[in-house]
Design a protein around this motif. Sequence first.
Motif, PDB file in Angstrom:
ATOM      1  N   ARG A  34      67.969  34.912  69.401  1.00 56.36           N
ATOM      2  CA  ARG A  34      67.521  33.562  69.715  1.00 56.36           C
ATOM      3  C   ARG A  34      67.454  33.319  71.222  1.00 56.36           C
ATOM      4  O   ARG A  34      68.345  33.698  71.959  1.00 56.36           O
ATOM      5  N   ARG A  35      66.372  32.706  71.648  1.00 56.84           N
ATOM      6  CA  ARG A  35      66.232  32.281  73.047  1.00 56.84           C
ATOM      7  C   ARG A  35      65.366  31.040  73.115  1.00 56.84           C
ATOM      8  O   ARG A  35      64.399  30.897  72.376  1.00 56.84           O
ATOM      9  N   SER A  36      65.717  30.158  74.015  1.00 56.45           N
ATOM     10  CA  SER A  36      64.859  29.017  74.283  1.00 56.45           C
ATOM     11  C   SER A  36      63.686  29.487  75.127  1.00 56.45           C
ATOM     12  O   SER A  36      63.773  30.494  75.825  1.00 56.45           O
ATOM     13  N   TRP A 158      65.569  22.738  74.061  1.00 60.20           N
ATOM     14  CA  TRP A 158      66.335  21.484  73.901  1.00 60.20           C
ATOM     15  C   TRP A 158      66.742  21.004  75.281  1.00 60.20           C
ATOM     16  O   TRP A 158      67.559  21.637  75.938  1.00 60.20           O
ATOM     17  N   LEU A 159      66.125  19.931  75.719  1.00 60.22           N
ATOM     18  CA  LEU A 159      66.429  19.384  77.038  1.00 60.22           C
ATOM     19  C   LEU A 159      66.934  17.955  76.912  1.00 60.22           C
ATOM     20  O   LEU A 159      66.656  17.271  75.928  1.00 60.22           O
ATOM     21  N   THR A 160      67.652  17.532  77.946  1.00 59.58           N
ATOM     22  CA  THR A 160      68.025  16.114  78.015  1.00 59.58           C
ATOM     23  C   THR A 160      67.305  15.491  79.210  1.00 59.58           C
ATOM     24  O   THR A 160      66.473  14.619  79.039  1.00 59.58           O
ATOM     25  N   GLU A 161      67.624  15.913  80.408  1.00 57.23           N
ATOM     26  CA  GLU A 161      67.076  15.389  81.663  1.00 57.23           C
ATOM     27  C   GLU A 161      67.493  13.927  81.884  1.00 57.23           C
ATOM     28  O   GLU A 161      68.189  13.326  81.070  1.00 57.23           O
ATOM     29  N   ALA A 182      70.316  12.464  71.864  1.00 63.18           N
ATOM     30  CA  ALA A 182      71.021  13.748  71.762  1.00 63.18           C
ATOM     31  C   ALA A 182      70.195  14.847  72.414  1.00 63.18           C
ATOM     32  O   ALA A 182      70.736  15.838  72.904  1.00 63.18           O
ATOM     33  N   ARG A 197      68.917  36.330  78.842  1.00 58.87           N
ATOM     34  CA  ARG A 197      69.580  35.873  80.056  1.00 58.87           C
ATOM     35  C   ARG A 197      71.072  36.183  79.955  1.00 58.87           C
ATOM     36  O   ARG A 197      71.558  36.601  78.906  1.00 58.87           O
ATOM     37  N   ARG A 199      74.762  35.744  79.243  1.00 59.63           N
ATOM     38  CA  ARG A 199      75.449  34.917  78.244  1.00 59.63           C
ATOM     39  C   ARG A 199      76.914  34.761  78.623  1.00 59.63           C
ATOM     40  O   ARG A 199      77.494  35.652  79.261  1.00 59.63           O
TER      41      ARG A 199
HETATM   42  C1  LIG Z   1      72.585  19.165  75.103  1.00 60.33           C
HETATM   43  C2  LIG Z   1      71.792  20.112  75.943  1.00 60.33           C
HETATM   44  C3  LIG Z   1      70.990  19.611  76.944  1.00 60.33           C
HETATM   45  C4  LIG Z   1      70.271  20.465  77.756  1.00 60.33           C
HETATM   46  N1  LIG Z   1      69.498  19.926  78.742  1.00 60.33           N
HETATM   47  C5  LIG Z   1      68.838  20.748  79.577  1.00 60.33           C
HETATM   48  C6  LIG Z   1      68.055  20.194  80.632  1.00 60.33           C
HETATM   49  O1  LIG Z   1      67.959  18.986  80.785  1.00 60.33           O
HETATM   50  N2  LIG Z   1      67.416  21.054  81.462  1.00 60.33           N
HETATM   51  C7  LIG Z   1      67.529  22.430  81.300  1.00 60.33           C
HETATM   52  O2  LIG Z   1      66.948  23.171  82.086  1.00 60.33           O
HETATM   53  N3  LIG Z   1      68.239  22.969  80.284  1.00 60.33           N
HETATM   54  C8  LIG Z   1      68.897  22.162  79.436  1.00 60.33           C
HETATM   55  N4  LIG Z   1      69.629  22.700  78.400  1.00 60.33           N
HETATM   56  C9  LIG Z   1      69.687  24.176  78.245  1.00 60.33           C
HETATM   57  C10 LIG Z   1      68.521  24.741  77.446  1.00 60.33           C
HETATM   58  O3  LIG Z   1      68.353  24.064  76.232  1.00 60.33           O
HETATM   59  C11 LIG Z   1      68.740  26.221  77.106  1.00 60.33           C
HETATM   60  O4  LIG Z   1      69.831  26.363  76.237  1.00 60.33           O
HETATM   61  C12 LIG Z   1      68.959  27.064  78.306  1.00 60.33           C
HETATM   62  O5  LIG Z   1      67.818  27.013  79.098  1.00 60.33           O
HETATM   63  C13 LIG Z   1      69.282  28.523  77.970  1.00 60.33           C
HETATM   64  O6  LIG Z   1      68.437  29.103  77.100  1.00 60.33           O
HETATM   65  P1  LIG Z   1      68.935  29.722  75.728  1.00 60.33           P
HETATM   66  O7  LIG Z   1      68.945  28.564  74.769  1.00 60.33           O
HETATM   67  O8  LIG Z   1      67.921  30.744  75.419  1.00 60.33           O
HETATM   68  O9  LIG Z   1      70.290  30.286  75.925  1.00 60.33           O
HETATM   69  C14 LIG Z   1      70.344  21.865  77.556  1.00 60.33           C
HETATM   70  C15 LIG Z   1      71.135  22.365  76.523  1.00 60.33           C
HETATM   71  C16 LIG Z   1      71.858  21.508  75.728  1.00 60.33           C
HETATM   72  C17 LIG Z   1      72.717  22.079  74.637  1.00 60.33           C
END
Ligand SMILES: Cc1cc2nc3c(=O)[nH]c(=O)nc-3n(C[C@H](O)[C@H](O)[C@H](O)COP(=O)(O)O)c2cc1C
Length: 209
Positions: A34-36, A158-161, A182, A197, A199
């Motif tokens: 899994r990767r974002s 999944w972003l918040t910002e 959320a 990336r 971990r």
């Molecule tokens: C609650 C939550 C909020 C997140 N918000 C952001 C964000 O605003 N900006 C960002 O670059 N990554 C954010 N992330 C991280 C990415 O979703 C992502 O997990 C990260 O880039 C790493 O990639 P991966 O999911 O492949 O490990 C957030 C993760 C979580 C759990």
Amino acid sequence: MPLPLSAIPASPLENEPANAVKESVETLALLARRRSSKLMHLAEPAPSSAELDALVALAARVPDHGKLGPWRFVIIEGEARARAGAALADVIKNDEGVDESRLEFVRGTFLRAPACVMIVSAPQPSKKVPEWEQQLSAGAVCYNLLIAAHALGYAGCWLTEWHAFDTRAAKALGLNENERIAGFVYLGTPSVGAAERVRADVTTRVSRF
Ligand SMILES: Cc1cc2nc3c(=O)[nH]c(=O)nc-3n(C[C@H](O)[C@H](O)[C@H](O)COP(=O)(O)O)c2cc1C
């Protein structure tokens, strides 16, 4: 190439056997790999409206103490992406230091990906279930949506910002007073396959009591 919607099995009806434990190398591989995706790597096409409906239905199948359903989804797709971005820009337009280029960027917030689902944590009054548990359930929804999207053949992140933490933005996006964002799960077709990336080292984070 996404799977057809018909590939998504029906969920059981109440009291039907769920048959939830099922050996699946594919599921294990999906979790192991899994990767974002980066926003810039989420290309058209977006999941269709019907696919988004099916994905949120799967995502909602999270552990949910007390069956409260303490979350809801707001799908931001098509031209609604521009409307939602405009609502955010409106929030900040009189803030100190905000110039036209910042406004332009914020207007484009939801246009950065083909589709977005806002997951709203909506805790319900409960004597039995602490709000923390209800918020955790909303987090599980976000992750479940990401996993379901991957399994259907779409990429996401999944972003918040800032707009997840600004009460004015929350109001502009239609949240009630007791609700919190959320996450925004952005979805699309991967234009680039993400590389692994660094971990967190699990071995230093596991102990036995
Ligand atoms: C609650 C939550 C909020 C997140 N918000 C952001 C964000 O605003 N900006 C960002 O670059 N990554 C954010 N992330 C991280 C990415 O979703 C992502 O997990 C990260 O880039 C790493 O990639 P991966 O999911 O492949 O490990 C957030 C993760 C979580 C759990």
